[in-house]
Write an enzyme that holds these catalytic residues in place. Structure first.
Site, PDB file in Angstrom:
ATOM      1  N   TRP A   1       0.859  -1.189   0.000  1.00  0.00           N
ATOM      2  CA  TRP A   1       0.000   0.000   0.000  1.00  0.00           C
ATOM      3  C   TRP A   1       0.889   1.232   0.000  1.00  0.00           C
ATOM      4  O   TRP A   1       1.759   1.374   0.861  1.00  0.00           O
ATOM      5  CB  TRP A   1      -0.874  -0.041   1.246  1.00  0.00           C
ATOM      6  CG  TRP A   1      -1.839   1.082   1.401  1.00  0.00           C
ATOM      7  CD1 TRP A   1      -2.681   1.597   0.450  1.00  0.00           C
ATOM      8  CD2 TRP A   1      -2.083   1.829   2.600  1.00  0.00           C
ATOM      9  NE1 TRP A   1      -3.430   2.618   0.987  1.00  0.00           N
ATOM     10  CE2 TRP A   1      -3.090   2.779   2.299  1.00  0.00           C
ATOM     11  CE3 TRP A   1      -1.569   1.782   3.895  1.00  0.00           C
ATOM     12  CZ2 TRP A   1      -3.574   3.679   3.249  1.00  0.00           C
ATOM     13  CZ3 TRP A   1      -2.041   2.669   4.834  1.00  0.00           C
ATOM     14  CH2 TRP A   1      -3.041   3.605   4.513  1.00  0.00           C
TER      15      TRP A   1
ATOM     16  N   ASP B   1      -0.626  -5.592   9.093  1.00  0.00           N
ATOM     17  CA  ASP B   1      -1.691  -4.659   8.726  1.00  0.00           C
ATOM     18  C   ASP B   1      -2.862  -5.503   8.225  1.00  0.00           C
ATOM     19  O   ASP B   1      -2.754  -6.169   7.191  1.00  0.00           O
ATOM     20  CB  ASP B   1      -1.197  -3.706   7.643  1.00  0.00           C
ATOM     21  CG  ASP B   1      -2.207  -2.604   7.309  1.00  0.00           C
ATOM     22  OD1 ASP B   1      -3.334  -2.633   7.841  1.00  0.00           O
ATOM     23  OD2 ASP B   1      -1.855  -1.717   6.504  1.00  0.00           O
TER      24      ASP B   1
ATOM     25  N   ALA C   1      -6.614  -5.044   7.109  1.00  0.00           N
ATOM     26  CA  ALA C   1      -7.634  -4.040   6.779  1.00  0.00           C
ATOM     27  C   ALA C   1      -8.858  -4.650   6.105  1.00  0.00           C
ATOM     28  O   ALA C   1      -9.837  -3.929   5.874  1.00  0.00           O
ATOM     29  CB  ALA C   1      -7.029  -2.977   5.866  1.00  0.00           C
TER      30      ALA C   1
ATOM     31  N   LYS D   1     -13.538  -1.222   6.055  1.00  0.00           N
ATOM     32  CA  LYS D   1     -14.083  -2.053   4.988  1.00  0.00           C
ATOM     33  C   LYS D   1     -15.121  -3.036   5.499  1.00  0.00           C
ATOM     34  O   LYS D   1     -16.248  -3.091   5.002  1.00  0.00           O
ATOM     35  CB  LYS D   1     -12.954  -2.807   4.270  1.00  0.00           C
ATOM     36  CG  LYS D   1     -12.157  -1.955   3.301  1.00  0.00           C
ATOM     37  CD  LYS D   1     -11.164  -1.083   4.008  1.00  0.00           C
ATOM     38  CE  LYS D   1     -10.304  -0.280   3.048  1.00  0.00           C
ATOM     39  NZ  LYS D   1      -9.357   0.599   3.754  1.00  0.00           N
TER      40      LYS D   1
END
Length: 394
Positions: A127, A208, A210, A243
């Site tokens: 990202w 991470d 997400a 999300k």
């Protein structure tokens, strides 16, 4: 003073959004921005979120500050969702943050406090905001191979070879599931090998996560995180609720620091709270309260999980439809990897010039590295994208 400021590089994704809005073509397709869209092109408010907000509106009696770490109920609920019973609650220090990005930023800050000389190993690609924040903080980064554009899968041999450079005190940034931007993910056997390498080197994993629930299911998507947390001395986990709860604008995240040594918990928690105080004092609460309300109510949680499963299956169906249509049009199975990827994103692995051809000739907008948001499609636009990909010579 302001005359000393310099223009900052334009954010490529935001610039892409503006170009899409300015395009007058009615058949244009937006595969750039990283939000889920239903078949009608809407990012909906989930049913359980609406119900939780209604309950909060009716029952909440104050808007006073929460603690520096946020509402403990939110932390407990999210730790349960992400970690299950992989570790005990007293092994986890946690603070609420403004979104997953806030959790990532605070994790980097904590690393810099604990070990100013730490290097952070980052997947190629990752990202973009990971690298942007690390550069801004002045933290040294080391790239490790991850995506094989020839197969559309993970270059695991290259990854492990690059992780052979790890030294004690280094940090490895990993994506817990649904890798952004590629969609290609490690299997559990590969995760175990990564854990072994981390322990051998004395390196700390930072995960991470997400997109929990967008790949293979809530527990399946958390399996790697739980494996890591239970197998290493210490780890950091940055979790986002944007999300899977669809509360993007509420900016709701959690940073977790897991340590096998329970004696480290008090000091670690104190440092996390200190960082919150330095950056924004008290974290946002509305989104966190929505999440904790849902996760602590059996009925709301069941409805949320059912709607989240519909979202997941919709994206899987679009993947399978696109891979099938590309096979039909190209007479080749070279796009089969699209059906194997998980989450919102896939990386086609094509050249920037071909991405530009898709935009110019077909009105298809995706990031220049060929990352596309599968959730930007519907059953009617999949054939248009497939035909454009083949016509562009990809």
């Amino acid at each position: 003073m302001f005359e000393n400021l310099k223009d900052q590089p334009a954010d490529k994704i935001l610039a892409l959004m503006e170009a899409y809005k300015a395009d007058p073509r009615e058949d244009k397709i937006d595969l750039g921005v990283g939000v889920y869209k239903n078949p009608e092109g809407i990012t909906p408010v989930m049913r359980a979120v609406k119900a939780a907000e209604q309950r909060i509106w009716e029952e909440q009696e104050t808007k006073a500050y929460t603690g520096l770490a946020g509402d403990p109920m939110f932390a407990d609920a999210m730790i349960g969702l992400v970690l299950g019973d992989a570790v005990s609650r007293d092994q986890v220090s946690a603070v609420a943050t403004p979104g997953g990005t806030g959790a990532v930023r605070q994790a980097f800050e904590l690393i810099r406090m604990a070990n100013p000389g730490a290097r952070i190993f980052v997947s190629d690609p990752t990202w973009p905001n990971h690298l942007s924040i690390l550069k801004y903080l002045g933290i040294e980064t080391v790239s490790y191979r991850y995506f094989d554009s020839s197969t559309g899968g993970v270059d695991f041999a290259g990854m492990m070879e690059d992780l052979g450079q790890l030294k004690a005190g280094d940090v490895v940034l990993l994506h817990g599931c649904c890798h952004n931007p590629t969609g290609a993910n490690l299997n559990l056997t590969e995760w175990k090998a990564v854990v072994a390498r981390l322990n051998e080197a004395g390196a700390l994993p930072m995960i991470d996560i997400a997109y929990q629930g967008f790949g293979d299911g809530l527990d399946e998507d958390a399996a790697a995180v739980r494996l890591v947390a239970s197998s290493v001395p210490e780890c950091l986990i940055a979790a986002s609720c944007s999300k899977n709860f669809g509360i993007y604008r509420e900016r709701t995240g959690l940073l977790m620091a897991v340590a096998q040594d329970r004696g480290l918990g008090r000091t670690t928690q104190g440092n996390l709270a200190f960082l919150n105080r330095q950056n924004y004092s008290f974290p946002p609460d509305h989104g966190a309260r929505i999440v904790s309300t849902i996760l602590t109510d059996d009925g709301l949680r069941a409805d949320w999980q059912a709607e989240l499963e519909d979202v997941r299956l919709n994206m899987l169906g679009l993947r399978e439809q696109l891979a099938s249509e590309l096979q039909r049009l190209s007479g080749s199975d070279r796009f089969h990897f699209l059906a194997q990827h998980r989450g919102m994103f896939s990386r086609l692995g094509c050249a920037p010039e071909q991405v530009e051809t898709l935009r110019k000739d077909h009105g298809i907008y995706m990031v220049g590295d060929s990352r596309m948001n599968i959730a930007g499609l519907n059953s009617a636009t999949v054939p248009l994208l497939a035909r454009a990909i083949v016509d562009a010579g990809i």
